[in-house]
Design a protein around this motif. Structure first.
Motif, PDB file in Angstrom:
ATOM      1  N   GLY A  89       6.763  11.130   0.808  1.00 31.51           N
ATOM      2  CA  GLY A  89       5.500  11.575   0.217  1.00 31.51           C
ATOM      3  C   GLY A  89       4.344  10.632   0.447  1.00 31.51           C
ATOM      4  O   GLY A  89       3.263  10.826  -0.114  1.00 31.51           O
ATOM      5  N   ALA A  90       4.524   9.611   1.307  1.00 33.72           N
ATOM      6  CA  ALA A  90       3.442   8.657   1.605  1.00 33.72           C
ATOM      7  C   ALA A  90       2.638   9.181   2.795  1.00 33.72           C
ATOM      8  O   ALA A  90       2.620   8.586   3.875  1.00 33.72           O
ATOM      9  CB  ALA A  90       4.021   7.276   1.896  1.00 33.72           C
ATOM     10  N   HIS A  91       1.940  10.288   2.599  1.00 33.14           N
ATOM     11  CA  HIS A  91       1.279  10.970   3.708  1.00 33.14           C
ATOM     12  C   HIS A  91       0.089  10.177   4.246  1.00 33.14           C
ATOM     13  O   HIS A  91      -0.141  10.150   5.467  1.00 33.14           O
ATOM     14  CB  HIS A  91       0.840  12.359   3.265  1.00 33.14           C
ATOM     15  N   GLU A  93       0.825  -1.207   0.000  1.00 29.54           N
ATOM     16  CA  GLU A  93       0.000   0.000   0.000  1.00 29.54           C
ATOM     17  C   GLU A  93       0.860   1.259   0.000  1.00 29.54           C
ATOM     18  O   GLU A  93       0.529   2.255  -0.643  1.00 29.54           O
ATOM     19  CB  GLU A  93      -0.924  -0.008   1.217  1.00 29.54           C
ATOM     20  N   THR A  94       1.986   1.191   0.723  1.00 31.00           N
ATOM     21  CA  THR A  94       2.901   2.334   0.750  1.00 31.00           C
ATOM     22  C   THR A  94       3.493   2.580  -0.638  1.00 31.00           C
ATOM     23  O   THR A  94       3.556   3.720  -1.112  1.00 31.00           O
ATOM     24  CB  THR A  94       4.032   2.093   1.764  1.00 31.00           C
ATOM     25  N   LYS A  95       3.915   1.523  -1.313  1.00 33.29           N
ATOM     26  CA  LYS A  95       4.500   1.674  -2.649  1.00 33.29           C
ATOM     27  C   LYS A  95       3.466   2.162  -3.654  1.00 33.29           C
ATOM     28  O   LYS A  95       3.774   2.975  -4.539  1.00 33.29           O
ATOM     29  CB  LYS A  95       5.111   0.347  -3.112  1.00 33.29           C
ATOM     30  N   ASN A  96       2.233   1.687  -3.519  1.00 37.38           N
ATOM     31  CA  ASN A  96       1.178   2.162  -4.423  1.00 37.38           C
ATOM     32  C   ASN A  96       0.913   3.648  -4.229  1.00 37.38           C
ATOM     33  O   ASN A  96       0.667   4.374  -5.193  1.00 37.38           O
ATOM     34  CB  ASN A  96      -0.108   1.362  -4.191  1.00 37.38           C
ATOM     35  N   GLU A  97       0.953   4.101  -2.979  1.00 41.87           N
ATOM     36  CA  GLU A  97       0.766   5.538  -2.751  1.00 41.87           C
ATOM     37  C   GLU A  97       1.938   6.333  -3.330  1.00 41.87           C
ATOM     38  O   GLU A  97       1.746   7.375  -3.965  1.00 41.87           O
ATOM     39  CB  GLU A  97       0.621   5.842  -1.263  1.00 41.87           C
ATOM     40  N   LEU A  98       3.156   5.843  -3.133  1.00 42.42           N
ATOM     41  CA  LEU A  98       4.329   6.542  -3.666  1.00 42.42           C
ATOM     42  C   LEU A  98       4.298   6.588  -5.189  1.00 42.42           C
ATOM     43  O   LEU A  98       4.794   7.542  -5.799  1.00 42.42           O
ATOM     44  CB  LEU A  98       5.608   5.861  -3.183  1.00 42.42           C
ATOM     45  N   SER A 147       7.939   6.996  10.755  1.00 43.43           N
ATOM     46  CA  SER A 147       6.883   7.958  10.433  1.00 43.43           C
ATOM     47  C   SER A 147       7.447   9.138   9.654  1.00 43.43           C
ATOM     48  O   SER A 147       6.865   9.592   8.660  1.00 43.43           O
ATOM     49  CB  SER A 147       6.218   8.441  11.730  1.00 43.43           C
ATOM     50  N   ASP A 148       8.607   9.632  10.081  1.00 43.02           N
ATOM     51  CA  ASP A 148       9.241  10.773   9.395  1.00 43.02           C
ATOM     52  C   ASP A 148       9.656  10.402   7.973  1.00 43.02           C
ATOM     53  O   ASP A 148       9.505  11.209   7.052  1.00 43.02           O
ATOM     54  CB  ASP A 148      10.465  11.247  10.192  1.00 43.02           C
ATOM     55  N   VAL A 149      10.186   9.199   7.796  1.00 42.92           N
ATOM     56  CA  VAL A 149      10.621   8.770   6.460  1.00 42.92           C
ATOM     57  C   VAL A 149       9.423   8.643   5.514  1.00 42.92           C
ATOM     58  O   VAL A 149       9.491   9.031   4.343  1.00 42.92           O
ATOM     59  CB  VAL A 149      11.405   7.442   6.536  1.00 42.92           C
ATOM     60  N   ALA A 186      13.374  12.505  -3.121  1.00 41.42           N
ATOM     61  CA  ALA A 186      12.974  11.824  -4.360  1.00 41.42           C
ATOM     62  C   ALA A 186      13.807  10.563  -4.584  1.00 41.42           C
ATOM     63  O   ALA A 186      13.286   9.516  -4.984  1.00 41.42           O
ATOM     64  CB  ALA A 186      13.112  12.777  -5.543  1.00 41.42           C
ATOM     65  N   TYR A 187      15.125  10.657  -4.348  1.00 42.60           N
ATOM     66  CA  TYR A 187      16.003   9.492  -4.529  1.00 42.60           C
ATOM     67  C   TYR A 187      15.595   8.373  -3.567  1.00 42.60           C
ATOM     68  O   TYR A 187      15.536   7.193  -3.947  1.00 42.60           O
ATOM     69  CB  TYR A 187      17.455   9.902  -4.281  1.00 42.60           C
ATOM     70  N   MET A 188      15.305   8.746  -2.318  1.00 48.05           N
ATOM     71  CA  MET A 188      14.863   7.767  -1.324  1.00 48.05           C
ATOM     72  C   MET A 188      13.559   7.106  -1.753  1.00 48.05           C
ATOM     73  O   MET A 188      13.384   5.888  -1.603  1.00 48.05           O
ATOM     74  CB  MET A 188      14.675   8.462   0.031  1.00 48.05           C
ATOM     75  N   ARG A 189      12.651   7.904  -2.316  1.00 48.56           N
ATOM     76  CA  ARG A 189      11.373   7.370  -2.784  1.00 48.56           C
ATOM     77  C   ARG A 189      11.593   6.340  -3.896  1.00 48.56           C
ATOM     78  O   ARG A 189      10.989   5.270  -3.904  1.00 48.56           O
ATOM     79  CB  ARG A 189      10.490   8.513  -3.274  1.00 48.56           C
ATOM     80  N   GLY A 190      12.484   6.663  -4.829  1.00 46.85           N
ATOM     81  CA  GLY A 190      12.787   5.741  -5.913  1.00 46.85           C
ATOM     82  C   GLY A 190      13.390   4.445  -5.408  1.00 46.85           C
ATOM     83  O   GLY A 190      13.012   3.350  -5.840  1.00 46.85           O
ATOM     84  N   MET A 191      14.318   4.556  -4.451  1.00 49.70           N
ATOM     85  CA  MET A 191      14.944   3.353  -3.907  1.00 49.70           C
ATOM     86  C   MET A 191      13.942   2.512  -3.129  1.00 49.70           C
ATOM     87  O   MET A 191      13.965   1.278  -3.206  1.00 49.70           O
ATOM     88  CB  MET A 191      16.127   3.733  -3.004  1.00 49.70           C
TER      89      MET A 191
END
Length: 317
Positions: free
Chosen positions: A206-208, A6-11, A199-201, A133-138
């Motif tokens: 961007g997975a609010h 679910e987290t990856k789908n939101e991202l 939670s901070d990560v 953004a880089y963290m999101r991609g990884m």
């Protein structure tokens, strides 16, 4: 669907607007999900694989928007592994695959020769927005997060120690964040177990919505744990009160049997009678019943005198 999925789908629904963020996210995902195939003339074909269709569509769209090319999307079966399908994005030499590798910091030059780097290219993550953004991609490529109902754990599985250490350095550059690195078989895992860090990560990537869901579970567990601690404390206090009461009742019965009770002061008799009538009451509650009311310390002093008299009686037997 798992919390991680679910987290990856939101991202995958996050659309970076700035060009630097688009490039950083593509680079992060390509770093952990891409592979290279040599073609004729020393050229490269990039193959990016994922088992998540939403992620495949997201990067096909993002690559088209940034590089102005249309990566070929193929679907491959994985029936033997029983893991569903694999979605592959292919970028051929005709679509400037080598230029893309250079711009994403994967193909570099050292002493006049090309080489494939295994870390994070610093030029891509100079700004905080690019790091996010880089963290999101990884994360979409190699990250996972456990269901907060069960445990707190977020990790990135990296193919090399260099990449793991570079990722650790990048994440730790954010204020109040800290991750660790551990080797697991032939991989190096960057992980965190602190719920506030996780939670901070989630928020940084961007997975609010998932961050709010995570926080909701965290608050519920915190309230439950606090309630349990209070109940345990209350139960322990009740047990201590009952144990003390039983000791006091034995002392009073001993005084009555010896005749010493009749020789006590009226104040001590009053307290002794109140204890007999109220065996489960605390010292504070007994003090509220005396006339006039007495504080806890006053009740405690009188009770000590009763216990002392009883001990004296027992020692004379």
């Amino acid at each position: 669907m798992s919390f991680s999925s679910e987290t990856k789908n939101e991202l995958a629904r996050v659309e970076p607007e700035k060009k630097c963020d688009q490039l950083a996210e593509i680079a992060g995902f390509l770093r952990v999900s891409g592979s290279l195939r040599l073609t004729g003339g020393g050229n490269f074909t990039i193959v990016i694989a994922t088992d998540n269709p939403a992620i495949a569509r997201h990067y096909k769209r993002l690559i088209r928007e940034y590089f102005q090319i249309d990566a070929k999307l193929e679907v491959g079966g994985a029936e033997a592994l029983k893991k569903g399908h694999t979605y592959m994005l292919t970028i051929s030499p005709e679509n400037h695959s080598e230029s893309i590798l250079r711009e994403t910091g994967i193909l570099l030059v050292r002493e006049g020769n090309n080489y494939i780097s295994d870390g994070i290219y610093e030029e891509l993550i100079r700004k905080k927005c690019c790091k996010r953004a880089y963290m999101r991609g990884m994360f979409m490529g190699t990250g996972s997060i456990s269901d907060p109902e069960k445990s707190y754990h977020l990790e990135f599985a990296c193919e090399s120690r260099t990449l793991a250490n570079d990722l650790k350095k990048m994440i730790n550059s954010f204020e109040d964040l800290s991750v660790k690195v551990v080797q697991r078989r032939n991989r190096w895992v960057v992980y965190m177990k602190n719920s506030q860090y996780i939670s901070d990560v989630l928020a940084l990537m961007g997975a609010h919505a998932q961050m709010l869901a995570f926080e909701n579970v965290r608050v519920q567990k915190s309230v439950f744990n606090q309630t349990t601690r209070i109940l345990n404390c209350d139960n322990a206090n009740t047990d201590r009160t009952l144990d003390a009461s039983e000791k006091q009742l034995r002392a009073i019965r001993s005084l009555k049997q010896s005749g010493q009770y009749d020789r006590m002061s009226e104040k001590l008799k009053e307290l002794a009678d109140l204890r007999i009538s109220n065996p489960e009451a605390s010292l504070t509650q007994l003090g509220e019943m005396t006339d006039p009311p007495l504080g806890k310390s006053g009740v405690n002093n009188r009770m000590k005198r009763i216990l002392s008299l009883a001990e004296k009686v027992m020692s004379e037997k």
